[in-house]
Structure formats: C-alpha cells, structure tokens
Motif scaffolding. Structure first.
Motif, PDB file in Angstrom:
ATOM      1  N   ARG A   1       7.337   3.127   1.511  1.00 12.65           N
ATOM      2  CA  ARG A   1       8.430   3.652   0.697  1.00 12.65           C
ATOM      3  C   ARG A   1       9.761   3.558   1.452  1.00 12.65           C
TER       4      ARG A   1
ATOM      5  N   GLU B   1       2.651  10.672  -1.743  1.00 15.32           N
ATOM      6  CA  GLU B   1       1.838   9.753  -0.950  1.00 15.32           C
ATOM      7  C   GLU B   1       0.362   9.895  -1.303  1.00 15.32           C
TER       8      GLU B   1
ATOM      9  N   GLN C   1       0.834  -1.194   0.000  1.00 13.05           N
ATOM     10  CA  GLN C   1       0.000   0.000   0.000  1.00 13.05           C
ATOM     11  C   GLN C   1       0.876   1.254   0.000  1.00 13.05           C
ATOM     12  N   GLU C   2       0.378   2.286  -0.683  1.00 17.26           N
ATOM     13  CA  GLU C   2       1.108   3.548  -0.765  1.00 17.26           C
ATOM     14  C   GLU C   2       1.139   4.225   0.604  1.00 17.26           C
ATOM     15  N   SER C   3       2.353   4.433   1.111  1.00 13.52           N
ATOM     16  CA  SER C   3       2.516   5.139   2.382  1.00 13.52           C
ATOM     17  C   SER C   3       3.977   5.500   2.534  1.00 13.52           C
TER      18      SER C   3
ATOM     19  N   LEU D   1       1.067   0.920  -3.975  1.00 15.54           N
ATOM     20  CA  LEU D   1       2.380   1.491  -4.291  1.00 15.54           C
ATOM     21  C   LEU D   1       2.780   1.106  -5.710  1.00 15.54           C
ATOM     22  N   THR D   2       3.068   2.102  -6.526  1.00 19.02           N
ATOM     23  CA  THR D   2       3.482   1.868  -7.905  1.00 19.02           C
ATOM     24  C   THR D   2       5.002   1.815  -7.982  1.00 19.02           C
TER      25      THR D   2
END
Length: 215
Positions: A25, A168, A19-21, A174-175
């Motif tokens: 990262r 974010e 997941q994007e965070s 998450l790419t």
C-alpha cells in the motif's frame, strides 16, 4: 475493450498480482503520487502517459492511443463555455475517449474543445483517427492549467502515520478500485486563449506491472 484487473494482467504476463500488505500500500501510494506529480509538472498528459507506460514496461511500443466512445458526447455547460471564453452558439465539441497503452486502459477522459481554435488538420485527426488529443494538438505549444487533482483511492487511511488501523489482510491480493486519480485542467494557447477543458480519470491499470521487489 475489456478492462483488465491486476489478476487478469498477471495471467497474461506471468507477473504475480500485488499482495495485500502495508508495504504494498505504501508503494502504491508513492507511485500514484509520483504519477500525479508528473502530470502536474508537464503540459501534455499524453506524453506523460507515454513515458509512464515505457518506464513500467506496460507495452512495446509504449505509445498512447485513444479509443473513442462514439455517441457518448455531452454538451458543454454554461460554466464550461464561460471557462473557454465562447458564446452560447459557438461550436464546442466533446471527445470522450479511453487512453490505451497496449492492453491497458490507463485513463478515461472527456475533452471539450473549440474546433475554431485548432487547425483544419488537427480537427481532421480528432474526427477520423485514434490519435490522443494531446498528440494531435502538440504543435500549438499549449499550456496546461490544472483546476483540480484528486486522489480517488488512498491506499493508506487518513492518519495512518498516527496509528489508524490499516485494511491489511495478509496473504490476500491487494484490491484496487477502477478509478484511482482524477485531474481537471484547461489547455491554453501561448497567448493565454483557452481552447480545451479536460477531465481525466486514471485507472488502476497505471499500476498493472509486477509489485516492486526488494532484496
């Protein structure tokens, strides 16, 4: 063979995509720098990827094999011939491969090598099998000299620690781009004679395992 994304891998293994965070990262950055350090501190990238694949349970058995790209070879440049210490007429081969562990393509590599500096059996294996280069020439007890090591995907922007804005998007996946890390190195015999130059581009599949979970 199809390149797998994190989402495709999650569907195949039951693992959720990252997941994007900021935390994800930061974890991705730490993992890529760990892999980079492992590659820099060992002579054989193949064996390093074996260990990475096993430690992160990407496949069982965790063994790297090479998927050759037939017909994609490139002639060495004059600079490469000089680097390898060969004349303009001495044979230099290019072996372009994808290094695979299970269903995961961990890197794509070009390997220019001097066949006269290998044994006949090593040349046979490289010509006729899916063995990875480092495993084929392991008996040479070669040394690896890194020419360059580049992080192609910085998970965090420059100056993030000084308050630079983060890309974010909470709740999103998450790419990760296809290419994340690249090494260029020369392999040499114990007496210092170079016999190969490699350019290795590591893919997002080195992170194709569940996002680290914390209590």
């Amino acid at each position: 063979m199809m390149l797998l994304t994190h989402t495709a891998d999650a569907e195949g293994t039951g693992a959720l995509p990252w997941q994007e965070s900021f935390t994800a990262r930061l974890e991705a950055l730490a993992l890529l720098q760990t892999l980079n350090a492992e590659l820099l501190s060992h002579d054989c990238a193949t064996l390093t990827l074996d260990r990475w694949c096993a430690a992160h349970r990407l496949a069982s058995p965790a063994r790297i094999v090479a998927d050759r790209a037939a017909g994609a070879e490139q002639a060495p440049t004059d600079e490469q011939r000089q680097l390898l210490g060969v004349s303009a007429t001495e044979p230099v081969r290019d072996r372009r491969v994808r290094l695979i562990c299970g269903d995961h393509i961990l890197s794509e590599a070009d390997n220019w090598y001097v066949p006269a500096r290998l044994t006949p059996e090593m040349n046979r294996l490289l010509d006729t099998t899916d063995i990875a280069f480092g495993r084929a020439v392991q008996a040479l007890n070669f040394r690896r000299h890194t020419l360059s090591a580049k992080l192609l995907w910085p998970p965090l922007p420059q100056d993030w620690e000084m308050g630079a804005p983060l890309p974010e998007r909470k709740g999103a996946t998450l790419t990760i781009p296809h290419a994340v890390l690249q090494h260029c190195a020369v392999l040499s015999l114990p007496d210092g004679t170079p016999f190969s130059e490699v350019v290795e581009t590591y893919t997002r599949e080195v992170l194709a395992f569940p996002e680290p979970q914390r209590p």
